[in-house]
Design an enzyme around this catalytic site. Structure first.
Site, PDB file in Angstrom:
ATOM      1  N   GLY A 192      32.075  49.035  43.932  1.00  0.00           N
ATOM      2  CA  GLY A 192      33.344  49.623  43.893  1.00  0.00           C
ATOM      3  C   GLY A 192      34.142  48.842  44.978  1.00  0.00           C
TER       4      GLY A 192
ATOM      5  N   ASP B  26      39.715  45.385  41.396  1.00  0.00           N
ATOM      6  CA  ASP B  26      38.774  44.342  42.398  1.00  0.00           C
ATOM      7  C   ASP B  26      39.723  43.472  42.940  1.00  0.00           C
ATOM      8  OD1 ASP B  26      36.875  45.860  40.405  1.00  0.00           O
ATOM      9  OD2 ASP B  26      35.752  44.930  42.173  1.00  0.00           O
TER      10      ASP B  26
ATOM     11  N   ASN C 210      39.966  43.950  36.859  1.00  0.00           N
ATOM     12  CA  ASN C 210      39.160  45.337  37.003  1.00  0.00           C
ATOM     13  C   ASN C 210      37.934  45.331  36.126  1.00  0.00           C
ATOM     14  OD1 ASN C 210      38.569  48.030  38.284  1.00  0.00           O
ATOM     15  ND2 ASN C 210      39.145  48.807  36.276  1.00  0.00           N
TER      16      ASN C 210
HETATM   17  O1  MRU Z   1      31.032  46.313  39.038  1.00  0.00           O
HETATM   18  P1  MRU Z   1      31.535  47.610  39.995  1.00  0.00           P
HETATM   19  O2  MRU Z   1      30.878  49.031  39.563  1.00  0.00           O
HETATM   20  O3  MRU Z   1      31.815  47.288  41.483  1.00  0.00           O
HETATM   21  O4  MRU Z   1      33.251  47.547  39.553  1.00  0.00           O
HETATM   22  C1  MRU Z   1      34.020  48.560  39.860  1.00  0.00           C
HETATM   23  C2  MRU Z   1      35.257  48.547  39.418  1.00  0.00           C
HETATM   24  O5  MRU Z   1      35.565  47.786  38.525  1.00  0.00           O
HETATM   25  C3  MRU Z   1      36.459  49.486  40.059  1.00  0.00           C
HETATM   26  O6  MRU Z   1      37.314  49.951  39.033  1.00  0.00           O
HETATM   27  C4  MRU Z   1      37.142  48.753  41.237  1.00  0.00           C
HETATM   28  O7  MRU Z   1      36.205  48.229  42.178  1.00  0.00           O
HETATM   29  C5  MRU Z   1      38.057  49.617  41.930  1.00  0.00           C
HETATM   30  S1  MRU Z   1      36.945  50.806  42.959  1.00  0.00           S
HETATM   31  C6  MRU Z   1      38.321  51.900  43.580  1.00  0.00           C
END
Ligand code: MRU
Length: 346
Positions: A53, A232, A242
């Site tokens: 995240g 992201d 995202n």
């Molecule tokens: O691969 P991840 O689990 O790190 O991906 C996370 C996401 O896509 C979230 O939606 C994004 O980081 C926003 S978190 C507040």
């Protein structure tokens, strides 16, 4: 240590020189806190999504950099920063946090380690405050009793305490406003099924899990009045990167006339990147698609797999972007810049 949820997703254990995180790869079956003390462990935790995240990655990297520099020496700061920066490519919060840490050390040459400590805690505290504010602003866009669809996990587990896309839902809980949340399972790593369902259920939110390919059906039936997604990296023009699958959800939401809201702290906006085409998309191992989560391999050995971890939602699919500073509407190039100027002037 007695692991109990809810707790901060990322924490600094100063006494033991440790970065404390929840091992998110084990959720929801096992709730385990990890106490990490080496640079290799910090990098591995981010790479393997034990901590994940965008905001949580930024805070973990800041704390990791502080701990590593304290242990290995200030002369290795550049090398430590580079190792942490190479852990994942897409979430801009990682690079933003590492740059802030480096600047803090450079600006306080008389006591750089103290400065790094203070900056890591400041980044954590700002995350908590920003997510609270995102919750407040986001809640103004939602009606009591609405159906809300969310993709991946942009909740408490993706930040330090409140999350971004789930922050309006938590803000609602505190004010007696309730929602019916639909969580996409989010293939291939199942952040929706494993993490969003876990934390919303624990908070007492009415939560229904759906497979990713059910989104169109759920929207068509009128079960959802708003989509909330995290990000992201948001480009200067409002293109939103995202978790893979988000752009499909946004396109469907537009088709069915359902607003698509993106909730993210201003640290997720990358003004250096003009549009979504400039955002690096992480590609991960094919085994996440063919093996992980299955009792036996479910695809023929040797089959080619394409496993992009993120996608870009074009800005015309985005109804509004909610940050700690308020709600930005299209055209985003103007509204995000205006928001940034107000922030700098504060
Ligand atoms: O691969 P991840 O689990 O790190 O991906 C996370 C996401 O896509 C979230 O939606 C994004 O980081 C926003 S978190 C507040």
């Amino acid at each position: 240590m007695n692991p109990v949820w809810p707790c901060d997703t990322v924490a600094l254990d100063e006494e033991n020189g440790a970065l404390v995180i929840i091992d998110q790869t084990l959720l929801p079956g096992e709730f385990t806190l990890l106490s990490l003390t080496t640079l290799d462990e910090f990098v591995d935790a981010i790479k393997t999504l034990k901590v994940r995240g965008a905001p949580a990655i930024g805070v973990a990297a800041a704390m990791g950099l502080y701990l590593a520099v304290k242990k290995l020496g200030l002369e290795r700061l550049t090398e430590i920063k580079a190792a942490l920066a190479a852990s994942r490519p897409t979430a801009v919060n990682l690079f933003w946090a590492l740059d802030r840490m480096e600047q803090a050390a450079l600006a306080h040459k008389e006591a750089p380690i103290d400065a790094l400590y203070r900056e890591a805690l400041r980044i954590r505290d700002e995350d908590i405050k920003s997510c609270r504010a995102i919750g407040r602003h986001g809640l103004t866009l939602l009606q009591d009793g609405s159906g809300i669809l969310t993709h991946c996990n942009a909740g408490s587990l993706a930040a330090v305490r409140y999350g971004t896309a789930l922050a309006p839902i938590y803000a609602g809980l505190e004010q007696g406003v309730s929602f019916k949340v639909y969580a996409d399972e989010t293939r291939p790593l199942l952040q929706g099924a494993r993490l969003t369902a876990f934390e919303l259920q624990a908070a007492g939110v009415d939560t229904t899990l759906i497979c990713d390919n059910m989104v169109s059906h759920v929207l068509q039936k009128g079960l959802v009045q708003a989509v909330l997604a995290g990000s992201d990296r948001i480009a200067a023009n409002g293109d939103v990167c995202n978790k893979i699958g988000t752009s499909g959800v946004a396109i469907l939401a537009k088709h069915y006339g359902v607003p698509f809201y993106v909730c993210a702290p201003s640290s997720t906006i990358d003004f250096e990147t003009e549009n979504g085409a400039g955002i690096p998309i992480e590609e991960r191992g094919g085994d996440e698609v063919t093996e992980l989560w299955y009792h036996t391999r479910m695809a023929p050995a040797g089959v080619k797999v394409f496993n992009p971890a993120f996608d870009v939602t074009p800005n015309e699919m985005v109804t509004a972007i909610v940050t700690e500073h308020g709600v930005a509407r299209p055209p985003f190039t103007q509204s995000l810049t205006k928001m940034r100027r107000r922030d700098i002037l504060k």
